[in-house]
Design an enzyme around this catalytic site. Structure first.
Site, PDB file in Angstrom:
ATOM      1  N   HIS A 469      27.693 -10.952 -17.863  1.00  0.00           N
ATOM      2  CA  HIS A 469      27.732 -10.992 -19.331  1.00  0.00           C
ATOM      3  C   HIS A 469      27.443  -9.604 -19.917  1.00  0.00           C
ATOM      4  CE1 HIS A 469      26.957 -12.978 -23.319  1.00  0.00           C
ATOM      5  NE2 HIS A 469      26.237 -11.874 -23.485  1.00  0.00           N
ATOM      6  N   GLU A 470      26.328  -9.018 -19.494  1.00  0.00           N
ATOM      7  CA  GLU A 470      25.963  -7.698 -20.038  1.00  0.00           C
ATOM      8  C   GLU A 470      26.972  -6.627 -19.599  1.00  0.00           C
ATOM      9  OE1 GLU A 470      23.983  -7.696 -22.375  1.00  0.00           O
ATOM     10  OE2 GLU A 470      23.031  -9.632 -22.003  1.00  0.00           O
ATOM     11  N   HIS A 473      29.801  -6.583 -22.005  1.00  0.00           N
ATOM     12  CA  HIS A 473      29.478  -5.755 -23.186  1.00  0.00           C
ATOM     13  C   HIS A 473      29.664  -4.271 -22.844  1.00  0.00           C
ATOM     14  CE1 HIS A 473      28.000  -8.655 -26.037  1.00  0.00           C
ATOM     15  NE2 HIS A 473      26.989  -9.052 -25.300  1.00  0.00           N
ATOM     16  N   HIS A 476      33.159  -3.111 -22.852  1.00  0.00           N
ATOM     17  CA  HIS A 476      33.616  -2.957 -24.241  1.00  0.00           C
ATOM     18  C   HIS A 476      33.236  -1.564 -24.767  1.00  0.00           C
ATOM     19  CE1 HIS A 476      33.995  -5.328 -28.328  1.00  0.00           C
ATOM     20  NE2 HIS A 476      34.986  -4.492 -28.128  1.00  0.00           N
TER      21      HIS A 476
END
Length: 677
Positions: A469-470, A473, A476
């Protein structure tokens, strides 16, 4: 003089932060100097004798304050990952200075006149999509932050912003202090019954570091979560769970009740000053959801679909606990424990069977390999980039031609001075200036199960999905390719920012991806297919209850921020009422979530907590596209990279999404994945 390090371009590899050369006492003076420098840059734009143009006003404004932005990112990231009493004192001192400076810009009438002049000519300027977005954003930064107010209202706005900056810091400091102030010290081995060997070893190691006999458990997640999930001693589960739930809700100096209400009331007053009905109306104007009504309707719609499933699951869990241990009433400290037991019974496996296959280094390298297959980037650990703690690792990220894409930092284990949870952050954004594409420096910070004397760091499956998940990010941020820093990377609408992170979690459930990194840490054996099947089968286990819990947080957030909070007399009573339609367990009188709900009262999620569920709709729909074409399909991955990951906030998120997917997202994919339809 060392202080100069923080006020000029760093003379380091890739212009990375020179952590080891920074002294705490350097920060205050560096902030004062960099604010003065940024102020001079803004003054030069304001007083430019030439007529306002996009380049000399809007663009110049976006590139101004670079040294101050770098300093702020370093300091506030350290305040989250490596804080101390001295650092918190500096934060309390510099926050009002930064708030005053940003207000000086937002309320600068002459500067606003220049921006407004350019804004009024926008139809004639032949701007690119990104330039048009920047112009719109700069104009709104002024209008949404008081530029159109009368002088007395501007003064009040400044006071509110200064007060809010300090209150949010204090709120976070109180939660951290309460987390650090509790420990469950066990000396009788009988009280460890049920706990996994690795958890016991970590607790013994922690006790030893504190010069205590026996075992110590804390409210840090790698210690707390295994305890409430596996400890057979119900009374001790109750003790630690209540301790966790009453952080900042005790009759001591760290109580956050008053601060929580002050923050909510000041936000409401600020929104009213700016002409909005509530804080939510103000916030959501710049979100995909747009209005509080739309958010509430979204949450209630999901609630209607999830609640029957959640109630059925809760009845099943209650019957199971009764049958197993004669428990008549399930309490909050029973939830994780009996859920895990039921999962073991239904699927005949648990996290402890999985952990040997999830050695941290392998999982991280797995995330790197997935990114390489999808987006054509490679990760190489390097040892000549400065870091702020020995646990931190540093990586150079390159494309297939060997060109630098980003610098990447990882920081995985809990320690004193590091706040709980997991997050991605940035030490430097990506942007293009003077034909140079400045590459970003991204970081992920987590609190995972640390290695012990006999074992490496072995992750629970939940920690595996958190890492992915991190990392989503971070991708991105790292794959950003925009011209302007304020539109780069994760600088997107808040209810779009969770799409890249949540979509990456999907690879953790796919046999093709698991084969890359889920290997037994001792034998190297790839995770057995039956375990993979069970991971997939159990993915929607008790999903109704999990959805209900997530929705309850979004509903609480909206209750505080989409109404007039001046009528709230008691935080706990208000919270209880907000939770009314989503509660399954009996209320715990000593506990209150609002006072340690850092996401919305300290972080940036106020009126935005719903975005986790909103982004789940996007991510389920997006991943369905990958599944359709193949989870490593280059064409789909390239479309995702070019239309979502690299574009930052340069266009409206729905436009970017539709360009990637060819259509608007459909909630059916999420409901299907969650087993709710």
């Amino acid at each position: 003089m060392i202080m100069k390090i923080l006020t000029q371009k760093f003379n380091t590899k890739h212009n990375t932060a020179p952590f080891s050369q920074i002294k705490l006492e350097d920060y205050q003076t560096a902030f004062e100097e960099n604010i003065a420098k940024a102020r001079a840059e803004v003054d030069a734009i304001t007083n430019n004798p030439e007529a306002p143009t996009f380049e000399n006003t809007i663009e110049a404004l976006d590139y101004s304050g670079e040294a101050l932005d770098r300093l702020s990112s370093i300091f506030f990231n350290m305040n989250s990952a490596e804080t101390s009493d001295e650092m918190q004192k500096i934060a309390q001192d510099v926050s009002p200075l930064l708030t005053a400076f940003s207000n000086d810009i937002a309320l600068n009438e002459d500067l606003f006149k220049r921006v407004k002049t350019v804004y009024e000519q926008k139809d004639k300027l032949e701007l690119s999509t990104e330039q048009a977005t920047l112009l719109d954003k700069k104009f709104k930064n002024f209008s949404r932050n008081g530029a159109l107010l009368s002088d007395d209202k501007k003064t009040r706005l400044r006071e509110i912003d200064t007060e809010l900056a300090k209150l949010k810091l204090t709120y976070g400091e109180n939660v951290l202090a309460e987390t650090n102030n509790y420990q469950l010290h066990i000396t009788d081995i009988i009280n460890l019954k049920g706990l996994p060997e690795g958890t016991i070893e970590a607790a013994a190691s922690l006790a030893k570091s504190k010069k205590l006999e026996g075992w110590v458990f804390t409210l840090d997640y790698p210690s707390y979560i295994p305890f409430v999930t596996y400890a057979d001693n119900r009374e001790l589960r109750k003790e630690i769970a209540i301790a966790n739930g009453k952080k900042a809700f005790q009759n001591n100096e760290f109580n956050n009740e008053k601060i929580t209400l002050q923050i909510a009331k000041l936000r409401f007053e600020r929104a009213n000053l700016l002409g909005y009905k509530t804080h939510s109306d103000f916030v959501l104007e710049e979100r995909m959801a747009q209005t509080p009504e739309k958010v509430k309707s979204f949450l209630n719609d999901l609630l209607a679909k999830a609640k029957p499933a959640a109630e059925k699951e809760f009845a099943q869990l209650t019957a199971f606990a009764k049958e197993l241990d004669g428990i008549d009433q399930l309490e909050k400290w029973d939830g994780a424990y009996y859920s895990e037991k039921l999962k073991q019974k239904l699927f005949d496996f648990d996290d402890e069977k999985l952990k040997p296959y999830f050695k941290l280094e392998n999982v991280l390298n797995g995330a790197f390999t997935v990114a390489e297959k999808l987006f054509g980037i490679t990760f190489k650990e390097v040892f000549d980039i400065d870091k702020y703690h020995e646990d931190v690792q540093t990586f150079e990220v390159s494309d297939f031609e060997g060109k630098l894409v980003a610098v990447f930092y990882t920081d995985f284990f809990p320690r004193k001075g590091k706040r709980n949870g997991a997050w991605m952050t940035s030490f430097k954004p990506q942007y293009i200036k003077d034909d140079v594409n400045e590459r970003p420096h991204a970081s992920i910070v987590c609190n995972f199960t640390p290695p012990t004397e006999s074992k490496p760091s072995l992750l629970t499956f939940n920690e595996v999905t958190t890492l992915f998940h991190e990392f989503g990010h971070a991708l991105h941020g790292m794959l950003a390719n925009t011209t302007y820093p304020s539109l780069s990377g994760t600088s997107v609408y808040w209810d779009f920012v969770e799409l890249p992170s949540q979509v990456m979690e999907n690879w953790c459930y796919e046999p093709e991806a698991l084969a890359i990194f889920a290997k037994h840490y001792e034998t190297g054996e790839i995770i057995p297919q039956e375990y993979v099947n069970k991971i997939k089968e159990s993915a929607s286990f008790l999903e109704g209850m999990a959805t209900l819990r997530q929705l309850s947080f979004g509903i609480l957030d909206m209750a505080f921020h989409s109404n007039n909070p001046n009528n709230i007399a008691d935080v706990k009573a208000f919270e209880k009422e907000a939770f009314d339609g989503t509660s399954l367990y009996p209320d715990v009188e000593e506990n209150c979530m609002s006072v340690s709900f850092s996401h919305i009262f300290q972080g940036g999620y106020s009126s935005g907590y719903y975005s986790y569920k909103w982004a789940e709709v996007l991510d389920a729909d997006a991943f369905a596209y990958f599944q359709e074409k193949g989870i490593f399909n280059k064409e789909v991955a390239t479309k995702f990279k070019e239309n979502v990951l690299s574009k930052g906030g340069t266009e409206l998120p729905m436009e970017l999404y539709k360009r990637f997917r060819g259509q608007e997202p459909k909630p059916e994919a999420l409901l299907k994945r969650a087993g709710l339809i």
